[in-house]
Design an enzyme around this catalytic site. Sequence first.
Site, short mmCIF file in Angstrom:
data_model
loop_
_atom_site.label_atom_id
_atom_site.label_comp_id
_atom_site.label_asym_id
_atom_site.label_seq_id
_atom_site.Cartn_x
_atom_site.Cartn_y
_atom_site.Cartn_z
N SER A 157 -10.77 -0.69 0.93
CA SER A 157 -9.65 -1.31 0.68
C SER A 157 -9.40 -2.44 0.05
CB SER A 157 -8.96 -1.54 2.13
OG SER A 157 -10.01 -2.48 3.13
N ASN A 168 0.98 -1.31 0.00
CA ASN A 168 -0.15 0.14 0.02
C ASN A 168 0.43 1.22 0.43
OD1 ASN A 168 -2.66 -1.38 0.51
ND2 ASN A 168 -2.13 -1.42 2.54
N LYS A 188 0.55 4.47 4.15
CA LYS A 188 0.16 3.51 3.38
C LYS A 188 0.71 4.85 2.39
CE LYS A 188 -3.93 0.93 4.31
NZ LYS A 188 -3.87 1.00 6.14
N HIS A 202 -7.14 4.63 1.93
CA HIS A 202 -6.25 4.51 0.48
C HIS A 202 -6.87 5.95 -0.29
CE1 HIS A 202 -5.89 0.47 1.60
NE2 HIS A 202 -7.02 0.89 2.47
C1 LIG Z 1 -9.68 1.29 5.09
C2 LIG Z 1 -8.28 1.13 6.27
N1 LIG Z 1 -8.81 1.49 6.98
C3 LIG Z 1 -8.46 1.48 8.69
C4 LIG Z 1 -6.94 0.76 8.60
C5 LIG Z 1 -6.13 0.63 9.89
O1 LIG Z 1 -4.77 1.24 9.47
P1 LIG Z 1 -3.31 0.39 10.10
O2 LIG Z 1 -2.97 -0.52 9.24
O3 LIG Z 1 -2.46 1.98 10.71
O4 LIG Z 1 -4.07 0.35 11.80
C6 LIG Z 1 -5.96 -0.02 7.31
C7 LIG Z 1 -4.98 -1.32 7.05
O5 LIG Z 1 -5.66 -1.53 6.17
C8 LIG Z 1 -7.19 0.44 5.96
O6 LIG Z 1 -7.38 -0.51 5.40
#
Ligand SMILES: Cc1ncc(COP(=O)(O)O)c(C=O)c1O
Length: 372
Positions: A156, A28, A217, A184
């Site tokens: 995602s 990502n 990301k 994203h």
């Molecule tokens: C849409 C979405 N929200 C929240 C998260 C969580 O973020 P983090 O990996 O920083 O905990 C992700 C992680 O993959 C995600 O894709």
Amino acid sequence: MRKLEDRCSSQWPEININNERFLNFCSNDYLGMSSNQRVLDRVSRELKTFGFGSAGAALLTGRCTLHSELEVKLADYTGQESALLFSSGYLANLGAICSLISKEDWVFHDRLNHASLIDAVLMTGSRHRRYPHLMVPSNSAPIGKKSFLITESVFSMDGDKICLNSLSNYCIENNSTLYIDDAHGFGVLGEGQGVAYELKNLSGECPEILIMITLGKALGSSGGVVLGPKRIIDFLTQNSRPFIYDTAPPPVVAAAALEALSILQESRGALTKKLQGNINFFRKAAKGACLPITQSTSPIQPILIGDAKVALGVERDLKKLKIYARAIRPPTVPKGTSRLRITLSSQHTEAQILDLINALKEVLANGYKATS
Ligand SMILES: Cc1ncc(COP(=O)(O)O)c(C=O)c1O
């Protein structure tokens, strides 16, 4: 000890697994920031000043100037009043949603929202309804009840995108707060500002909006930031348990995000344009090769397979051709929709994308059935 600079330069978009090199189509890190030389240099410098760990909770001793500088700059870049940094996007979603929504409130959320959003909503104990993916809720909260609409901007696992105008109109009509997880979208939409870029093009009034962006990301670092009106961010600062009782992110994590943000800002849209160029190139070549791609125009380009075992088979066979793209299976996606989740970056070359297309063609011709 290896120097930081030695670690990277050629690491992205290649990946080293067990000493074998693969073309990486599953990260990502959409803009290649995690191995950007400027980011690495900044981290090297700040490491000498601040050390590594923050060694304390944010409200005690865990924060330094870098944490607040990052919040101020992100709020400014996205045109929001204020921002609060959490250790991760997952904690930012839990921290904001659980502090702001109570059992008495109503929540409407997209059926395909990320696990962190679903977990947060369940933890609130509120009345909640999951509406069909990318639609607008068909009902609203009873009169006198506070309500929230919670969605991702770019999803995602599907890479598809909300219609901000419709959701915003729904929120205005129903006096709901709009909570958007822009994990994203940030660094990808607009010139990089993410969904915030599109707020200025809203046709009507703007509802109360909170945006959550992840730093892990497009910014290539780690952490999550909630952006919105100052009075709400001030409330979270004093009440959000995942913020208050968590060790603050290491200063160099904030430094990496700060430098990546500067690079993004200075690019004035050139980086997102380059990324979009790669997405368009992939889509055109994939269509030419009759590959079953979806409508997604984001860096997330799923190839729907259906069966979980078959999706794993496709992943395994691609690996034999030195392509690394991961199969995604239930419970991350609904049963029967297992897929190969391909992600593109501004750093991929057209030759690398053509290698991917040829490998996909070869593997899918081997009897695997993908659904369009
Ligand atoms: C849409 C979405 N929200 C929240 C998260 C969580 O973020 P983090 O990996 O920083 O905990 C992700 C992680 O993959 C995600 O894709």
